[in-house]
Design a protein around this motif. Structure first.
Motif, PDB file in Angstrom:
ATOM      1  N   TYR A   7       0.892  -1.087  -0.002  1.00 14.31           N
ATOM      2  CA  TYR A   7       0.054   0.029  -0.028  1.00 14.31           C
ATOM      3  C   TYR A   7       0.939   1.277   0.070  1.00 14.31           C
ATOM      4  O   TYR A   7       2.081   1.184   0.074  1.00 14.31           O
ATOM      5  CB  TYR A   7      -1.006  -0.112   1.259  1.00 14.31           C
ATOM      6  CG  TYR A   7      -0.385   0.138   2.555  1.00 14.31           C
ATOM      7  CD1 TYR A   7      -0.060   1.406   3.044  1.00 14.31           C
ATOM      8  CD2 TYR A   7       0.316  -1.024   3.286  1.00 14.31           C
ATOM      9  CE1 TYR A   7       0.413   1.441   4.448  1.00 14.31           C
ATOM     10  CE2 TYR A   7       0.824  -0.804   4.607  1.00 14.31           C
ATOM     11  CZ  TYR A   7       0.914   0.474   5.021  1.00 14.31           C
ATOM     12  OH  TYR A   7       1.352   0.604   6.232  1.00 14.31           O
ATOM     13  N   ALA A  16      -3.417  -3.255   6.457  1.00 15.15           N
ATOM     14  CA  ALA A  16      -2.847  -1.929   6.049  1.00 15.15           C
ATOM     15  C   ALA A  16      -2.955  -1.033   7.129  1.00 15.15           C
ATOM     16  O   ALA A  16      -2.055  -0.128   7.563  1.00 15.15           O
ATOM     17  CB  ALA A  16      -3.268  -1.344   4.806  1.00 15.15           C
ATOM     18  N   LEU A  34      -3.434   6.748   3.863  1.00 16.75           N
ATOM     19  CA  LEU A  34      -3.045   5.284   3.152  1.00 16.75           C
ATOM     20  C   LEU A  34      -3.752   5.184   1.700  1.00 16.75           C
ATOM     21  O   LEU A  34      -4.991   5.487   1.747  1.00 16.75           O
ATOM     22  CB  LEU A  34      -3.555   4.142   4.098  1.00 16.75           C
ATOM     23  CG  LEU A  34      -2.946   4.330   5.603  1.00 16.75           C
ATOM     24  CD1 LEU A  34      -3.735   3.136   6.246  1.00 16.75           C
ATOM     25  CD2 LEU A  34      -1.625   4.733   5.751  1.00 16.75           C
ATOM     26  N   VAL A  67      -4.776   2.194  -0.299  1.00 11.58           N
ATOM     27  CA  VAL A  67      -5.119   0.643  -0.058  1.00 11.58           C
ATOM     28  C   VAL A  67      -5.625  -0.217  -1.291  1.00 11.58           C
ATOM     29  O   VAL A  67      -6.661   0.152  -1.491  1.00 11.58           O
ATOM     30  CB  VAL A  67      -5.551   0.260   1.216  1.00 11.58           C
ATOM     31  CG1 VAL A  67      -5.580  -1.128   1.500  1.00 11.58           C
ATOM     32  CG2 VAL A  67      -5.111   1.348   2.488  1.00 11.58           C
ATOM     33  N   ALA A  97      -7.755  -4.329   1.746  1.00  8.71           N
ATOM     34  CA  ALA A  97      -9.116  -3.571   2.333  1.00  8.71           C
ATOM     35  C   ALA A  97     -10.184  -4.404   2.560  1.00  8.71           C
ATOM     36  O   ALA A  97     -10.018  -5.339   3.358  1.00  8.71           O
ATOM     37  CB  ALA A  97      -9.555  -2.158   1.482  1.00  8.71           C
TER      38      ALA A  97
END
Length: 169
Positions: A70, A123, A139, A141, A146
């Motif tokens: 990520y 993440a 972030l 992601v 996710a």
């Protein structure tokens, strides 16, 4: 009569083919199904990585790749001291799609959570291990890190990469 028999035979043959679109519930996947699933995930991840990298190019803010696959807007985040399992943290975050549409009405907040006992997005947990007190980060992601193939059964659909804005409390 002969036409009816031929048509009926063709229909029966068509129905007899067992083309499985989903794995059996509680069953095992064949090697072919496993390979199909792996290839789908690999192709989806590669496509999302390209989409995220293209999105980054159009931003004024810099984003940096993390080893878990990520991106984060904090330069050299992985060089910070990493928190160990058992350490406690309080944090909150908000989720957005890549059109900057907020997908959660209120921030998701967790108080005094122990590392190693997280039930959180990987993440988010990874970034929190490197963030200090009162630090914030954004972030980017991919969907696999996710809510993946199933989404969150609410506002986040399947296979959706996310922007997560996180803050340590």
């Amino acid at each position: 009569m002969q036409k009816i028999i031929i048509i009926s035979s063709l229909l029966l043959l068509g129905c007899a083919q067992n083309t499985q679109s989903h794995p059996p519930v509680g069953g095992f996947l064949s090697e072919k199904d496993l390979n199909t699933s792996r290839n789908r995930a690999k192709n989806l991840n590669a496509a999302e990585r390209l989409q995220i990298q293209d999105w980054i190019k159009n931003q004024k803010e810099e984003f940096y790749p993390m080893s878990l696959n990520y991106w984060v807007n904090v330069k050299d985040l992985q060089n910070n001291t990493r928190k160990d399992d058992g350490e406690v943290i309080s944090y909150q975050y908000e989720i957005f799609d890549f059109d900057q549409v907020k997908l959660s009405e209120t921030p998701r907040k967790n108080i005094n959570v122990r590392f190693g006992k997280f039930e959180e997005l990987k993440a988010v947990e990874d970034a929190l291990r490197y963030l200090g007190n009162k630090d914030e980060a954004t972030l980017l992601v991919p969907s696999v890190l996710a809510f993946g193939t199933y989404g969150d059964n609410d506002k986040i659909p399947n296979d959706m990469p996310l922007i997560i804005k996180i803050k340590v409390l």
